[in-house]
Design an enzyme around this catalytic site. Sequence first.
Site, PDB file in Angstrom:
ATOM      1  N   HIS A  89      12.341  -0.816 -12.894  1.00 18.19           N
ATOM      2  CA  HIS A  89      12.069  -2.548 -12.839  1.00 18.19           C
ATOM      3  C   HIS A  89      12.127  -3.026 -11.697  1.00 18.19           C
ATOM      4  CE1 HIS A  89      13.492  -6.532 -14.836  1.00 18.19           C
ATOM      5  NE2 HIS A  89      12.342  -6.557 -14.069  1.00 18.19           N
ATOM      6  N   HIS A 132       0.928  -1.244  -0.169  1.00 18.55           N
ATOM      7  CA  HIS A 132       0.097  -0.027   0.067  1.00 18.55           C
ATOM      8  C   HIS A 132       0.797   1.223  -0.136  1.00 18.55           C
ATOM      9  CE1 HIS A 132       0.832   0.931   4.199  1.00 18.55           C
ATOM     10  NE2 HIS A 132       0.822  -0.438   4.406  1.00 18.55           N
TER      11      HIS A 132
END
Length: 209
Positions: free
Chosen positions: A145, A136
């Site tokens: 990446h 979250h």
Amino acid sequence: MSNLLLIWGAGGHGKVVLDIARSTGGFEKIAFLDDDCTRAGGSFCDCPLVGGSEELHQFRGSAFVIAVGNNGSRARCFSGALRNGLCPTTLAHPTAIIAPSAIIGSGTVVMPGAIINAGAVIGENCIINSGAVVEHDCRIDAHVHISPRVVLGGGVCVGRLAQVGIGAVVLPAAVVGEASIVGGGAVVLKETPSGCTVVGVPAKVLFYT
């Protein structure tokens, strides 16, 4: 259903992106671009290989995604496609779990089994690789990446062009600096400076680029 998707990058990563694109059922046709000019006119994974960047102008208005693992190269390809009037598309494998409140930038690919939880914001042209967990309220900038099996705790920030290596863990509210590389299996406790490679548990600077 869109008519055509161009995948730029006819390599191993491109194979995975192709599987994801096919799994969505959202494209009538899929073709590859690759900068190895000797491959033009051939095929890759039963898709036509139409050439390299010199052919981009022919596909103005078409959807595209960049299937290149190197962040800098992927960013350059992304900018080139935009300059030629192509439209970035976002792909997510059906097995990925993405919270309704998460925001995924254009051109980003979310691989099989990845989890992106509530309030996370992911920039454009990123890779959220297989089985990665983005908890979250994470903030991930453009051209990043996140490698397979990475875990980003809640509220982590990852700077533009950074890479978090396979199986690494970034603890809640930690920061990975711009263009940094977190080595596979490393554990970031608080902050990784920009432009460096860190390794180990806890992660320590190995060298600066």
